[in-house]
Write an enzyme that holds these catalytic residues in place. Sequence first.
Site, PDB file in Angstrom:
ATOM      1  N   THR A  14      21.527   7.288 -75.017  1.00 22.97           N
ATOM      2  CA  THR A  14      22.513   7.229 -75.752  1.00 22.97           C
ATOM      3  C   THR A  14      22.771   5.345 -75.801  1.00 22.97           C
ATOM      4  OG1 THR A  14      24.046   8.944 -75.081  1.00 22.97           O
ATOM      5  CG2 THR A  14      25.295   6.708 -75.232  1.00 22.97           C
ATOM      6  N   SER A  62      17.504  11.993 -73.771  1.00 23.19           N
ATOM      7  CA  SER A  62      16.746  12.335 -72.495  1.00 23.19           C
ATOM      8  C   SER A  62      17.088  13.814 -72.148  1.00 23.19           C
ATOM      9  CB  SER A  62      17.225  11.526 -71.372  1.00 23.19           C
ATOM     10  OG  SER A  62      18.413  11.880 -70.612  1.00 23.19           O
ATOM     11  N   THR A  95      21.249   9.146 -69.903  1.00 27.28           N
ATOM     12  CA  THR A  95      21.897   9.471 -68.643  1.00 27.28           C
ATOM     13  C   THR A  95      21.453  11.007 -68.285  1.00 27.28           C
ATOM     14  OG1 THR A  95      24.160  10.447 -69.631  1.00 27.28           O
ATOM     15  CG2 THR A  95      23.851   8.160 -68.968  1.00 27.28           C
ATOM     16  N   ASP A  96      21.160  11.909 -69.165  1.00 29.02           N
ATOM     17  CA  ASP A  96      21.164  13.299 -68.817  1.00 29.02           C
ATOM     18  C   ASP A  96      20.197  13.485 -67.626  1.00 29.02           C
ATOM     19  OD1 ASP A  96      23.246  13.954 -70.446  1.00 29.02           O
ATOM     20  OD2 ASP A  96      22.114  14.455 -72.002  1.00 29.02           O
TER      21      ASP A  96
HETATM   22  N1  ASP Z   1      21.918  12.948 -74.129  1.00 28.80           N
HETATM   23  C1  ASP Z   1      22.141  11.700 -73.797  1.00 28.80           C
HETATM   24  C2  ASP Z   1      20.734  11.287 -73.145  1.00 28.80           C
HETATM   25  O1  ASP Z   1      20.554  11.682 -72.171  1.00 28.80           O
HETATM   26  C3  ASP Z   1      22.938  11.289 -73.040  1.00 28.80           C
HETATM   27  C4  ASP Z   1      23.292   9.661 -72.594  1.00 28.80           C
HETATM   28  O2  ASP Z   1      22.281   9.019 -72.604  1.00 28.80           O
HETATM   29  O3  ASP Z   1      24.300   9.530 -71.861  1.00 28.80           O
HETATM   30  O4  ASP Z   1      19.810  10.703 -73.800  1.00 28.80           O
END
Ligand code: ASP
Length: 316
Positions: A14, A62, A95-96
Amino acid sequence: MKNRKIVILGTGGTIAGTASGVGDNLGYTAAQLGIEQLVDALPRQGNAPFALVSEQVAQVDSKDMDFSVWGQLAARVAHWLGQPDVQGIVITHGTDTLEETAWFLQVLLNPEKPVVLTCAMRPATALVPDGPQNMVDAVAVASHVGARGVTVVCAGVIHCAEDVQKVHTYRLDAFSSGDAGPLGYVEEGRLRMLRNWPFSGEQAARGPVNTVKLADAAAWSRVEIVMNHAGSGASVVEALVADGVNGLVVAGTGNGTLHHALEKALLEAQAKGVRVVRSTRCLNGRVLPRAGDLLPDSQGLSPVKARVSLLLSLMG
Ligand code: ASP
């Protein structure tokens, strides 16, 4: 000091995501902007002690993290760690699965230098994106003399790879170190440490890690996670064993407790040579071993991190 570098490796997420409007924090596409664009947007001081060098290792959301990206990332991190003029490394990441990548790099490389993963909960196009501040904070941690090991920086908090977990779906401060508490905080570029940096010194004794095998996604072992819950049974484990799984992590209830039918299936799997590790689906606390336990516990690791450790252990 002048010619030392901080290397910033981009993997997507993200933090590199874009939406069609500034008011959209949800309907965005992750992994759109290149790492150079993210680094160029950071405020720079003319007297900054370290040059920032960027490299795009991957460009993924991610949630789609896979062995091939992990293999490439490990190779690039190992490469840069080996350069004497590199002070530390920052990795931008979604973050995932951030906590899995952080633990993977910590177990594999146990770096003497700082390797700091950072992220964002809002896309780069948001009205108030959190990514740039997180990157500035991560660079402050990577630049800190004495910093070492793999850490995660998000919302001004420094977490240890071993403890950190994503605990919120939306909040900017989405990570927690649970019972252990954070390593420290970044406040206006300064670090306020609460705990010691993670690094055991084992790596120095072990010598450099060979990341060649990891680059071949087909060479990775197969480890799956199953969960104990009301109505658990044997069928998922039996299907996985029949399908040739090498390892199983079970996210038990409470202190790693298991429905008797699931436990029987796991013991049978273990008897057939499948490596089984018992973790807990509880967010805090750890599985406390009891005399006579037939399934080894995860040594305090969450199910996803126990899987990472088991994968690396199975791959030698
Ligand atoms: N789906 C995203 C990822 O993990 C979520 C994020 O980065 O906050 O790449």
